[in-house]
Design a protein around this motif. Structure first.
Motif, PDB file in Angstrom:
ATOM      1  N   ASP A   4       9.322   8.393   1.210  1.00 21.83           N
ATOM      2  CA  ASP A   4       8.865   7.016   1.090  1.00 21.83           C
ATOM      3  C   ASP A   4       8.927   6.556  -0.341  1.00 21.83           C
ATOM      4  O   ASP A   4       8.890   7.352  -1.258  1.00 21.83           O
ATOM      5  N   TRP A   5       8.954   5.254  -0.508  1.00 25.78           N
ATOM      6  CA  TRP A   5       8.837   4.710  -1.855  1.00 25.78           C
ATOM      7  C   TRP A   5       7.363   4.686  -2.209  1.00 25.78           C
ATOM      8  O   TRP A   5       6.554   4.320  -1.389  1.00 25.78           O
ATOM      9  N   ARG A 691       4.602  -8.444  -2.093  1.00 23.22           N
ATOM     10  CA  ARG A 691       5.085  -7.070  -2.086  1.00 23.22           C
ATOM     11  C   ARG A 691       6.242  -6.894  -3.077  1.00 23.22           C
ATOM     12  O   ARG A 691       6.270  -5.944  -3.865  1.00 23.22           O
ATOM     13  N   ARG A 694       4.923  -7.000  -6.568  1.00 25.05           N
ATOM     14  CA  ARG A 694       4.259  -5.751  -6.975  1.00 25.05           C
ATOM     15  C   ARG A 694       5.285  -4.681  -7.294  1.00 25.05           C
ATOM     16  O   ARG A 694       5.110  -3.871  -8.201  1.00 25.05           O
ATOM     17  N   GLU A 706       1.138   5.493  -8.760  1.00 25.11           N
ATOM     18  CA  GLU A 706       1.307   4.790  -7.503  1.00 25.11           C
ATOM     19  C   GLU A 706      -0.003   4.367  -6.861  1.00 25.11           C
ATOM     20  O   GLU A 706      -0.010   3.589  -5.928  1.00 25.11           O
TER      21      GLU A 706
ATOM     22  N   MET B   1       6.435  -1.015   7.799  1.00 25.53           N
ATOM     23  CA  MET B   1       7.104  -0.501   6.588  1.00 25.53           C
ATOM     24  C   MET B   1       6.217   0.516   5.864  1.00 25.53           C
ATOM     25  O   MET B   1       5.055   0.211   5.580  1.00 25.53           O
ATOM     26  N   ALA B   2       6.784   1.623   5.593  1.00 22.30           N
ATOM     27  CA  ALA B   2       5.988   2.668   4.944  1.00 22.30           C
ATOM     28  C   ALA B   2       5.441   2.184   3.603  1.00 22.30           C
ATOM     29  O   ALA B   2       4.325   2.500   3.215  1.00 22.30           O
ATOM     30  N   PHE B   3       6.248   1.348   2.958  1.00 24.01           N
ATOM     31  CA  PHE B   3       5.895   0.873   1.631  1.00 24.01           C
ATOM     32  C   PHE B   3       4.568   0.119   1.638  1.00 24.01           C
ATOM     33  O   PHE B   3       3.744   0.254   0.745  1.00 24.01           O
ATOM     34  N   ARG B   6       1.194   1.857   1.219  1.00 23.92           N
ATOM     35  CA  ARG B   6       0.816   2.468  -0.052  1.00 23.92           C
ATOM     36  C   ARG B   6      -0.222   1.613  -0.759  1.00 23.92           C
ATOM     37  O   ARG B   6      -0.187   0.388  -0.682  1.00 23.92           O
ATOM     38  N   LYS B   7      -1.057   2.265  -1.511  1.00 24.80           N
ATOM     39  CA  LYS B   7      -2.011   1.507  -2.328  1.00 24.80           C
ATOM     40  C   LYS B   7      -1.341   1.166  -3.648  1.00 24.80           C
ATOM     41  O   LYS B   7      -0.960   2.052  -4.400  1.00 24.80           O
ATOM     42  N   LEU B   8      -1.164  -0.106  -3.886  1.00 23.00           N
ATOM     43  CA  LEU B   8      -0.524  -0.512  -5.133  1.00 23.00           C
ATOM     44  C   LEU B   8      -1.499  -1.362  -5.914  1.00 23.00           C
ATOM     45  O   LEU B   8      -2.392  -1.991  -5.352  1.00 23.00           O
ATOM     46  N   PRO B   9      -1.348  -1.424  -7.239  1.00 22.86           N
ATOM     47  CA  PRO B   9      -2.322  -2.149  -8.052  1.00 22.86           C
ATOM     48  C   PRO B   9      -2.270  -3.645  -7.733  1.00 22.86           C
ATOM     49  O   PRO B   9      -1.197  -4.186  -7.463  1.00 22.86           O
ATOM     50  N   MET B  11      -2.278  -7.513  -8.656  1.00 24.62           N
ATOM     51  CA  MET B  11      -1.736  -8.263  -9.792  1.00 24.62           C
ATOM     52  C   MET B  11      -2.816  -8.609 -10.808  1.00 24.62           C
ATOM     53  O   MET B  11      -2.576  -8.678 -12.004  1.00 24.62           O
ATOM     54  N   ILE B  14      -3.704  -6.479 -13.968  1.00 25.18           N
ATOM     55  CA  ILE B  14      -2.802  -6.312 -15.106  1.00 25.18           C
ATOM     56  C   ILE B  14      -3.454  -6.863 -16.367  1.00 25.18           C
ATOM     57  O   ILE B  14      -3.786  -8.027 -16.466  1.00 25.18           O
TER      58      ILE B  14
END
Lengths: 707, 97
Positions: A4-5, A691, A694, A706, B1-3, B6-9, B11, B14
């Motif tokens: 996965d990304w 998305r 990000r 990540e 979608m696997a993406f 995911r835990k992403l920061p 915005m 920043i």
């Protein structure tokens, strides 16, 4: 492991595998390898002195080196996808630099570039500057961000960044198009070298070389290709440098050709002046001018001229039949009758080609420009000379632009930066790549000047019956590469009586300089390494694009990893055979295929990739349209202006160039239009979703984790 | 979608220092790009006028054959070096927070 990304190997594993111990081990292995290679060459040199036949030397080189590459392939065999697609992401920066160097330097760089410089002088420097400056763009705009993204292919990035299927589909088409166009010249180079080295037919040579490629990439994917490419880089750089150093010592006594050739260039310019006033040369040029006039007369009245030619040929055969003393010439006369075209239009075409050759050879220095003078024409001359100067300069700059952008957009090169352990190493790796490439590229102009000086001062003026053996040997491989004919029957070779193809300048350098045959074998092995390593990388890119992007991402997302790798291997075989089949046909124009690959890559990828990273507002639909517009413009321009493409598409209307730009720089229009389309369409389409934004943030900051 | 899973920061997280990092990066890139283009297109455009002698070579020929590629090597090396320092500075700042 599910890729996965953002995909990165487990942290502990990566550190252990990329640690100092791993690097030390690599250093030890490659140092030993280099020593054994040098010993291998030295042993062959000793055997040559003891009377080993040339054929055997060639054979040993071919078997020794390809066998070695295949052995590395077998040792690195793998079916793990991270290993297979991106070599486990643990290739240290220096080694990735070397692998990129070999991956990048193709048959065109190794065999073709010095030849182009030999033939065109300053104009050839466009290739040097274009192909090296591209790395600035790779380092500044692409490599670190692609590494941070950390997936497997270029379509991966475009589809994640822009979302949806369309960007991926366009990217896949472009990847396959430019990689396939680029792999054919490599296989052509393989065929050329193998046939000269061991004397097999060209077609067989192509398939023999292919065997070496397949063992390597088939078994081990990117992992095997990477470690083989490092080995190939060492072979090719040694092979390139030795004859030039030797030649430099011979001519100037200085063992550093890059320093010594400045003064040789000065001397060469003086010799050029003498040769263009030489009475023998003037005589030969006058003969070619007469031939050109005669051909023009034929073309003015083609029906009658063809009938007259045929009548003359028949009469000649009758005479020979009657006169038994010249029976041996009969077969030749019959062949020339059979070779006469049946159609008037075909005859006109043949004559037009012959006329352009004769026109060229009617000029001073065999139509080659003075080596050190930039651009044609004269800025202070009359209107025509000013125009010629302007057009020549514009095309020089356009070609640099295309090669520069194309370098920074070729997918097989960019995926190499997925294989390093970190973003910092990606940046450093570009710097190593460029350094290793620089070593060869700043030697090529020296090689061209030294060889040209050797030919102009030693070969020219030799009596025909004393010409060195290599002249006949190369004429036998292909008269298009080298041919000599005593036009003015004075028994002495004039410069304009020799036609030399750019592709043999490097391969024939050792013979031109009178070095032992083992050096010729070494150079051929180096050329083979350059062609094989690039072909390896390209075939792998095409096969991975098909198996990963098309099959896994679009047809069957649940496919097991084993199945994907197996599929990739099968596709690799099929693509390789298809490419070898096309190459064995000797498609018309090799230089054009190389430049086409760069133009396609530049137009399709560069605007979408860079804007995707540097402009958050770029939208998916805009990127897809921009890529398509770039590709379409480039293809259209080539189709209507490039002679070979015109014949493929059957276009007969007169060539109309845009701003006098030659078809070799077709990518210029595609890149500019690509940027314009993406910017304009993005501004009128809705903002990309959170998305995508990000993702842009994620790739911009190397330290961002990540979670 | 696997993406998406995911835990992403966010915005909003920043910080100013991160914006500083990016604009610093852009400044370095612009300066180096300008240098690269003037060594390539600038010198080539005026090649006829810059044909003065330079250790045997006409200067423009030497630039095309050796000077410009050497400058590219320096540009790429300098960028890797400068960004490594910038990365380290940002890392220190983050640890100090």
């Amino acid at each position: 492991m599910h890729p996965d990304w953002p995909a990165s190997p487990s942290k502990a594993g990566a550190e252990a595998a990329t640690g100092p111990a791993f690097k030390r081990e690599l250093n030890r292995v490659y140092a030993m390898y280099t020593c054994s290679f040098v010993l291998f060459v030295a042993a062959l040199a000793a055997l040559e002195q003891m009377g080993l036949p040339r054929q055997w030397i060639g054979f040993t080189f071919l078997l020794g080196t390809t066998g070695l590459y295949a052995a590395i392939g077998i040792m690195c065999r793998t079916s793990d996808p991270v290993e297979y697609y991106v070599a486990g992401r643990r290739v240290p920066a220096v080694y990735n630099g070397m692998a990129t160097g070999a991956d990048w330097m193709s048959a065109a760089s190794f065999i073709g570039m010095a030849g182009t410089l030999y033939l065109t002088g300053y104009a050839g420097l466009a290739f040097i500057m274009g192909w090296t400056s591209g790395y600035c763009l790779v380092a500044l705009f692409l490599a670190p961000y692609l590494r941070k993204f950390g997936q497997f292919t270029i379509p991966d990035f475009l589809s994640e960044r822009y979302g949806g299927k369309l960007p991926r589909v366009v990217a896949i088409i472009a990847t396959i198009l430019c990689s396939f166009a680029y792999v054919i010249p490599q296989l052509y180079g393989v065929g050329l070298i193998t046939s000269r080295l061991i004397g097999v037919p060209f077609e067989l040579g192509v398939f023999l070389g292919l065997g070496g490629i397949l063992v390597c990439s088939f078994l081990g994917g990117m992992r095997a290709v990477t470690w083989t490419q490092v080995a190939q880089y060492i072979v090719l750089i040694v092979a390139y440098l030795i004859p030039v150093v030797w030649l430099s010592v011979k001519q100037t006594g200085n063992p550093i050709p890059q320093v010594a050739y400045g003064y040789q260039l000065e001397k060469l310019s003086a010799v050029e002046k003498v040769l263009s006033k030489d009475p023998g040369e003037l005589e030969v040029r006058e003969l070619f001018r007469e031939r050109s006039v005669a051909l023009e007369r034929k073309m003015a009245n083609p029906e009658a001229a063809l009938a007259a030619d045929r009548a003359a040929a028949i009469q000649r055969i009758e005479e020979l039949k009657a006169d038994t003393a010249h029976a041996s010439e009969l077969a030749g006369a019959e062949r020339s009758l059979a070779a006469l075209p049946n159609e008037v239009s075909a005859a006109v075409q043949v004559w037009a080609v012959a006329k352009s050759v004769a026109d060229n050879k009617a000029q001073a220095l065999n139509g080659m420009p003075a080596h050190a003078t930039p651009f044609a024409g004269d800025p202070q001359g009359d209107a025509e000379a000013r125009q010629a100067f302007d057009v020549s300069r514009r095309n020089f700059l356009a070609l640099i632009f295309c090669l520069m952008i194309g370098t920074a957009a070729l997918p097989h090169l960019l995926v190499r930066y997925y294989t390093v352990p970190s973003v910092q190493e990606a940046r450093e790796s570009v710097s190593w790549s460029l350094f290793f490439i620089f070593l060869l590229y700043f030697t090529a102009p020296a090689l061209a000047v030294l060889v040209k000086y050797e030919v102009f001062t030693h070969l020219v003026g030799t009596p025909f019956d004393q010409l060195p053996a290599w002249v006949a040997a190369w004429s036998k491989v292909d008269p298009g590469l080298l041919s000599v004919a005593d036009m003015n029957k004075d028994g002495i070779l004039q410069l304009n009586e020799m036609s030399i193809g750019g592709d043999i300048v490097v391969l024939a350098t050792p013979e031109i300089a009178g070095l032992p045959y083992v050096v010729s074998g070494l150079v051929a092995a180096g050329g083979l390494a350059a062609a094989l390593s690039t072909a390896d990388g390209l075939l792998l890119t095409i096969a991975n694009s098909l198996s990963h992007d098309v099959y896994y991402k679009m047809i069957d997302p649940n496919a097991s990893t084993a199945r994907r790798v197996a599929l990739s291997k099968m596709l690799l075989m099929l693509v390789a055979l298809a490419a070898a089949y096309v190459a064995a046909q000797k498609p018309a124009d090799i230089v054009f295929l190389v430049s086409a690959a760069f133009s396609f890559a530049a137009a399709a990828f560069f605007p979408a990739l860079t804007l995707g990273i540097f402009w958050k507002r770029a939208t998916g639909i805009a990127a897809s349209l921009g890529m398509l517009a770039g590709l379409a413009t480039t293809t259209y321009y080539m189709a209507v202006t490039q002679p070979w493409m015109r014949s493929v598409f059957g276009i007969t209307e007169p060539i109309r160039l845009w701003w006098e730009i030659q078809p070799i720089s077709a990518g210029l229009f595609g890149v500019l239009l690509g940027f314009i389309v993406i910017v304009l369409v993005s501004l009128v389409t809705p903002k990309p979703d959170a998305r995508s934004q990000r993702l842009v943030e994620y790739v911009r900051y190397p330290n961002q984790k990540e979670t | 979608m696997a993406f998406c899973t995911r835990k992403l920061p966010d915005m909003r997280q920043i910080t100013v220092s991160r914006r500083g990092y990016w604009s610093q990066n852009l400044r370095i890139i612009s300066a180096l790009l300008l240098l690269c283009c003037s060594a390539t297109f600038g010198v080539s455009y005026f090649a006829r006028d810059m044909s003065f002698h330079f250790f045997g070579w006409p200067f423009s020929f030497w630039m095309g054959a050796q000077g410009a590629p050497a400058i590219y090597c320096l540009i790429v090396w300098f960028y890797a070096h400068a960004m490594r320092r910038l990365d380290a500075a940002q890392e220190r700042e983050r640890e100090a927070d």
